[in-house]
Motif scaffolding. Structure first.
Motif, PDB file in Angstrom:
ATOM      1  N   ARG A  15       0.858  -1.175   0.000  1.00 29.26           N
ATOM      2  CA  ARG A  15       0.000   0.000   0.000  1.00 29.26           C
ATOM      3  C   ARG A  15       0.900   1.232   0.000  1.00 29.26           C
ATOM      4  O   ARG A  15       1.944   1.248   0.657  1.00 29.26           O
ATOM      5  CB  ARG A  15      -0.889  -0.006   1.237  1.00 29.26           C
ATOM      6  CG  ARG A  15      -1.839   1.185   1.287  1.00 29.26           C
ATOM      7  CD  ARG A  15      -2.880   1.036   2.356  1.00 29.26           C
ATOM      8  NE  ARG A  15      -2.294   0.698   3.641  1.00 29.26           N
ATOM      9  CZ  ARG A  15      -2.992   0.661   4.779  1.00 29.26           C
ATOM     10  NH1 ARG A  15      -4.280   0.926   4.766  1.00 29.26           N
ATOM     11  NH2 ARG A  15      -2.411   0.341   5.916  1.00 29.26           N
ATOM     12  N   THR A  16       0.522   2.253  -0.724  1.00 27.52           N
ATOM     13  CA  THR A  16       1.324   3.477  -0.779  1.00 27.52           C
ATOM     14  C   THR A  16       0.498   4.683  -0.361  1.00 27.52           C
ATOM     15  O   THR A  16      -0.721   4.721  -0.535  1.00 27.52           O
ATOM     16  CB  THR A  16       1.851   3.737  -2.204  1.00 27.52           C
ATOM     17  OG1 THR A  16       0.752   3.869  -3.098  1.00 27.52           O
ATOM     18  CG2 THR A  16       2.760   2.622  -2.669  1.00 27.52           C
ATOM     19  N   LEU A  17       1.194   5.659   0.194  1.00 28.96           N
ATOM     20  CA  LEU A  17       0.599   6.934   0.580  1.00 28.96           C
ATOM     21  C   LEU A  17       1.417   8.043  -0.078  1.00 28.96           C
ATOM     22  O   LEU A  17       2.639   8.051   0.011  1.00 28.96           O
ATOM     23  CB  LEU A  17       0.634   7.119   2.103  1.00 28.96           C
ATOM     24  CG  LEU A  17       0.080   5.989   2.969  1.00 28.96           C
ATOM     25  CD1 LEU A  17       0.361   6.284   4.437  1.00 28.96           C
ATOM     26  CD2 LEU A  17      -1.405   5.819   2.731  1.00 28.96           C
ATOM     27  N   LEU A  42       7.018   3.351   8.155  1.00 30.72           N
ATOM     28  CA  LEU A  42       6.868   3.617   6.726  1.00 30.72           C
ATOM     29  C   LEU A  42       8.216   3.499   6.026  1.00 30.72           C
ATOM     30  O   LEU A  42       9.261   3.761   6.621  1.00 30.72           O
ATOM     31  CB  LEU A  42       6.309   5.024   6.511  1.00 30.72           C
ATOM     32  CG  LEU A  42       5.041   5.396   7.281  1.00 30.72           C
ATOM     33  CD1 LEU A  42       4.738   6.877   7.094  1.00 30.72           C
ATOM     34  CD2 LEU A  42       3.869   4.540   6.824  1.00 30.72           C
ATOM     35  N   SER A  63       5.592   3.700   1.415  1.00 30.93           N
ATOM     36  CA  SER A  63       4.850   2.442   1.433  1.00 30.93           C
ATOM     37  C   SER A  63       4.752   1.986   2.884  1.00 30.93           C
ATOM     38  O   SER A  63       5.615   2.304   3.713  1.00 30.93           O
ATOM     39  CB  SER A  63       5.566   1.383   0.593  1.00 30.93           C
ATOM     40  OG  SER A  63       6.854   1.106   1.111  1.00 30.93           O
ATOM     41  N   CYS A  64       3.702   1.234   3.214  1.00 27.62           N
ATOM     42  CA  CYS A  64       3.492   0.846   4.604  1.00 27.62           C
ATOM     43  C   CYS A  64       2.722  -0.463   4.695  1.00 27.62           C
ATOM     44  O   CYS A  64       1.968  -0.820   3.787  1.00 27.62           O
ATOM     45  CB  CYS A  64       2.756   1.945   5.356  1.00 27.62           C
ATOM     46  SG  CYS A  64       1.121   2.297   4.664  1.00 27.62           S
ATOM     47  N   ASP A  66      -0.182  -3.147   6.006  1.00 24.78           N
ATOM     48  CA  ASP A  66      -1.620  -2.952   6.133  1.00 24.78           C
ATOM     49  C   ASP A  66      -2.027  -2.537   7.537  1.00 24.78           C
ATOM     50  O   ASP A  66      -3.066  -1.918   7.738  1.00 24.78           O
ATOM     51  CB  ASP A  66      -2.355  -4.247   5.752  1.00 24.78           C
ATOM     52  CG  ASP A  66      -2.383  -4.452   4.244  1.00 24.78           C
ATOM     53  OD1 ASP A  66      -2.167  -3.473   3.518  1.00 24.78           O
ATOM     54  OD2 ASP A  66      -2.600  -5.591   3.816  1.00 24.78           O
ATOM     55  N   ASP A  69      -2.109   2.692  10.727  1.00 25.72           N
ATOM     56  CA  ASP A  69      -3.324   3.511  10.774  1.00 25.72           C
ATOM     57  C   ASP A  69      -3.138   4.718   9.839  1.00 25.72           C
ATOM     58  O   ASP A  69      -2.463   5.687  10.181  1.00 25.72           O
ATOM     59  CB  ASP A  69      -3.579   3.976  12.202  1.00 25.72           C
ATOM     60  CG  ASP A  69      -4.881   4.752  12.345  1.00 25.72           C
ATOM     61  OD1 ASP A  69      -5.467   5.139  11.315  1.00 25.72           O
ATOM     62  OD2 ASP A  69      -5.287   4.988  13.496  1.00 25.72           O
ATOM     63  N   VAL A  70      -3.746   4.641   8.663  1.00 24.07           N
ATOM     64  CA  VAL A  70      -3.601   5.715   7.683  1.00 24.07           C
ATOM     65  C   VAL A  70      -4.151   7.022   8.231  1.00 24.07           C
ATOM     66  O   VAL A  70      -3.607   8.103   7.979  1.00 24.07           O
ATOM     67  CB  VAL A  70      -4.297   5.338   6.362  1.00 24.07           C
ATOM     68  CG1 VAL A  70      -4.245   6.505   5.376  1.00 24.07           C
ATOM     69  CG2 VAL A  70      -3.652   4.113   5.751  1.00 24.07           C
ATOM     70  N   VAL A  73      -1.538   8.689  10.292  1.00 21.81           N
ATOM     71  CA  VAL A  73      -0.502   9.297   9.446  1.00 21.81           C
ATOM     72  C   VAL A  73      -1.017  10.615   8.878  1.00 21.81           C
ATOM     73  O   VAL A  73      -0.312  11.639   8.874  1.00 21.81           O
ATOM     74  CB  VAL A  73      -0.101   8.342   8.298  1.00 21.81           C
ATOM     75  CG1 VAL A  73       0.888   9.034   7.352  1.00 21.81           C
ATOM     76  CG2 VAL A  73       0.497   7.058   8.842  1.00 21.81           C
ATOM     77  N   TRP A  74      -2.240  10.575   8.385  1.00 21.09           N
ATOM     78  CA  TRP A  74      -2.857  11.788   7.834  1.00 21.09           C
ATOM     79  C   TRP A  74      -2.920  12.889   8.878  1.00 21.09           C
ATOM     80  O   TRP A  74      -2.573  14.042   8.611  1.00 21.09           O
ATOM     81  CB  TRP A  74      -4.244  11.460   7.318  1.00 21.09           C
ATOM     82  CG  TRP A  74      -5.082  12.675   7.037  1.00 21.09           C
ATOM     83  CD1 TRP A  74      -6.108  13.138   7.793  1.00 21.09           C
ATOM     84  CD2 TRP A  74      -4.938  13.588   5.955  1.00 21.09           C
ATOM     85  NE1 TRP A  74      -6.627  14.293   7.246  1.00 21.09           N
ATOM     86  CE2 TRP A  74      -5.923  14.588   6.106  1.00 21.09           C
ATOM     87  CE3 TRP A  74      -4.076  13.654   4.862  1.00 21.09           C
ATOM     88  CZ2 TRP A  74      -6.066  15.633   5.216  1.00 21.09           C
ATOM     89  CZ3 TRP A  74      -4.223  14.702   3.982  1.00 21.09           C
ATOM     90  CH2 TRP A  74      -5.201  15.678   4.152  1.00 21.09           C
ATOM     91  N   THR A  92      -4.018   7.538  -1.457  1.00 23.41           N
ATOM     92  CA  THR A  92      -3.570   6.183  -1.153  1.00 23.41           C
ATOM     93  C   THR A  92      -3.768   5.296  -2.363  1.00 23.41           C
ATOM     94  O   THR A  92      -4.540   5.596  -3.276  1.00 23.41           O
ATOM     95  CB  THR A  92      -4.359   5.599   0.034  1.00 23.41           C
ATOM     96  OG1 THR A  92      -5.741   5.517  -0.340  1.00 23.41           O
ATOM     97  CG2 THR A  92      -4.215   6.476   1.262  1.00 23.41           C
TER      98      THR A  92
END
Length: 407
Positions: A15-17, A42, A63-64, A66, A69-70, A73-74, A92
């Protein structure tokens, strides 16, 4: 900003942010954002930062796992943005297996001035070639505006041909070169002299003293257009100088003027440990002085025969003609320990064609049409130091080196 393929050890796509900050530039923005992201497990995948007239755009791709906690991070990134008074965006996604793009190309655009229509046309040609612009940056704003684009996914030869046509239409200069480590490796620059490193043709200055200006100029122009054999035309012109007092050479030597930007070009390249050479269909009686004045590493030119203080109208030694220039380039490369792929040749006339084609990069400088068509790229602005931008050297780097030397 592209996302490089990445996967977890078990084969699942990561998964990427993508966090993007936009706002007024100030010290500490980058460190503040990374400090906030450091609180989470991350991995940094890509970073891009651009500042234009004090306005910053900073993008960080991470990248992180699963389990991260997105939302947290946000919130952490949003707090940084709020404290700095900047705008923030977060997107994301998951990395997917994508075909590998062909290597990066550097597309350099020179304009004086540079209009939006030119960049629109160039970007359109890149898109039509199925390629992607990964990055755009400015290398210089004077004496010309220079913009460099990093492009991926294009066939170099096809893109070069397409952009050459667009350059003519938009009246700008465009160069396409391969990216990667080769651009940063040691390079050898080999340059023509008459009407390139210096303004005008030395033989025409000598002809003025012999009263043969019109005849010599006529022969020179035909030779530069490729209409006459260079060696034959050279011998014909030199024969018209028979009987001229050798002291005239000293007068001509003092009249020779460097092209605009020539001293900056050579000085900057020497600072960066480039090897620099000149090769000329002109005469050693002039080029030797240029070698000493500019600190040039290698040179090759023809030699006027002088007997009893007079020009005989003949030459001595091997003739440096079209083929001779290419041979000299190869010899200089061997002596410098530089592969031909890392050589750059610069010239303006038909007798430079073999040299331009033998070099890793051939640059036609304010050249005749036949030369522009055969060279890898053409520079048509009257500033020799603009060639530095084709090598990826920015105006700010030139000025920084000048300032360092002044201390």
């Amino acid at each position: 900003m592209g996302e490089a393929p990445g996967r977890f050890p078990d084969g699942r796509p990561q998964r990427t942010l993508l966090v993007t900050l936009t706002g007024r530039d100030r010290p500490g923005v980058t460190s503040r954002l990374f400090a906030a992201l450091a609180a989470f497990p991350l991995d940094v995948v890509d970073v891009e930062q651009v500042v234009i007239r004090g306005r910053l755009v900073l993008g960080v791709l991470v990248s992180c796992p699963d389990g991260v906690d997105v939302g947290a991070v946000w919130a952490a990134a949003e707090t940084v943005a709020a404290d700095l008074g900047m705008e923030i965006e977060l997107s994301t996604g998951r990395e997917k297996d994508v075909p590998r793009r062909r290597g990066t190309l550097h597309v350099t655009v020179l304009g004086n001035p540079l209009h939006p229509a030119a960049l629109a046309g160039i970007a359109g040609r890149i898109a039509a070639a199925g390629a992607n612009i990964d990055r755009i940056g400015r290398l210089a704003h004077y004496p010309v505006t220079c913009i460099e684009l990093d492009v991926s996914g294009a066939d170099p030869a096809a893109l070069r041909a397409a952009l050459a046509a667009e350059a003519v239409e938009q009246q700008v200069d465009v160069a396409v070169q391969r990216g990667g480590l080769l651009r940063r490796a040691k390079r050898l620059i080999v340059m023509d002299v008459d009407s390139t490193l210096i303004t005008g043709e030395v033989i025409e200055l000598l002809a003025e003293h012999a009263g043969q200006s019109d005849k010599v100029a006529e022969i020179t122009e035909a030779a530069m257009r490729g209409e006459l054999d260079f060696e034959g035309s050279l011998r014909e012109r030199v024969a018209l100088l028979a009987g001229l007092d050798a002291a005239v050479i000293d007068e001509v030597r003092h009249k020779v003027q460097l092209a605009s930007g020539a001293r900056t070009l050579v000085r900057t390249l020497k600072r960066l440990d480039y090897e620099f050479a000149i090769v000329s269909g002109g005469f050693t009686q002039i080029t030797d002085a240029l070698v000493e004045d500019l600190g040039i590493d290698y040179s090759a030119a023809n030699t006027l025969e002088i007997v009893d203080g007079k020009l005989t109208g003949r030459l001595t030694g091997p003739i440096i003609d079209r083929a001779g220039k290419a041979v000299a380039l190869e010899r200089f490369a061997r002596e410098a320990g530089v592969p031909l792929s890392q050589t750059v040749a610069i010239g303006d006339g038909a007798n430079d064609l073999d040299m331009l084609q033998a070099a890793g990069l051939g640059i036609a400088y304010n050249a005749k049409p036949v030369v522009r068509e055969a060279a890898d790229t053409a520079v048509n602005v009257p500033y020799l130091d603009a060639i530095l931008f084709l090598l990826g050297i920015s105006r700010s780097e030139i000025e920084a080196a000048d300032a360092e030397d002044a201390r």
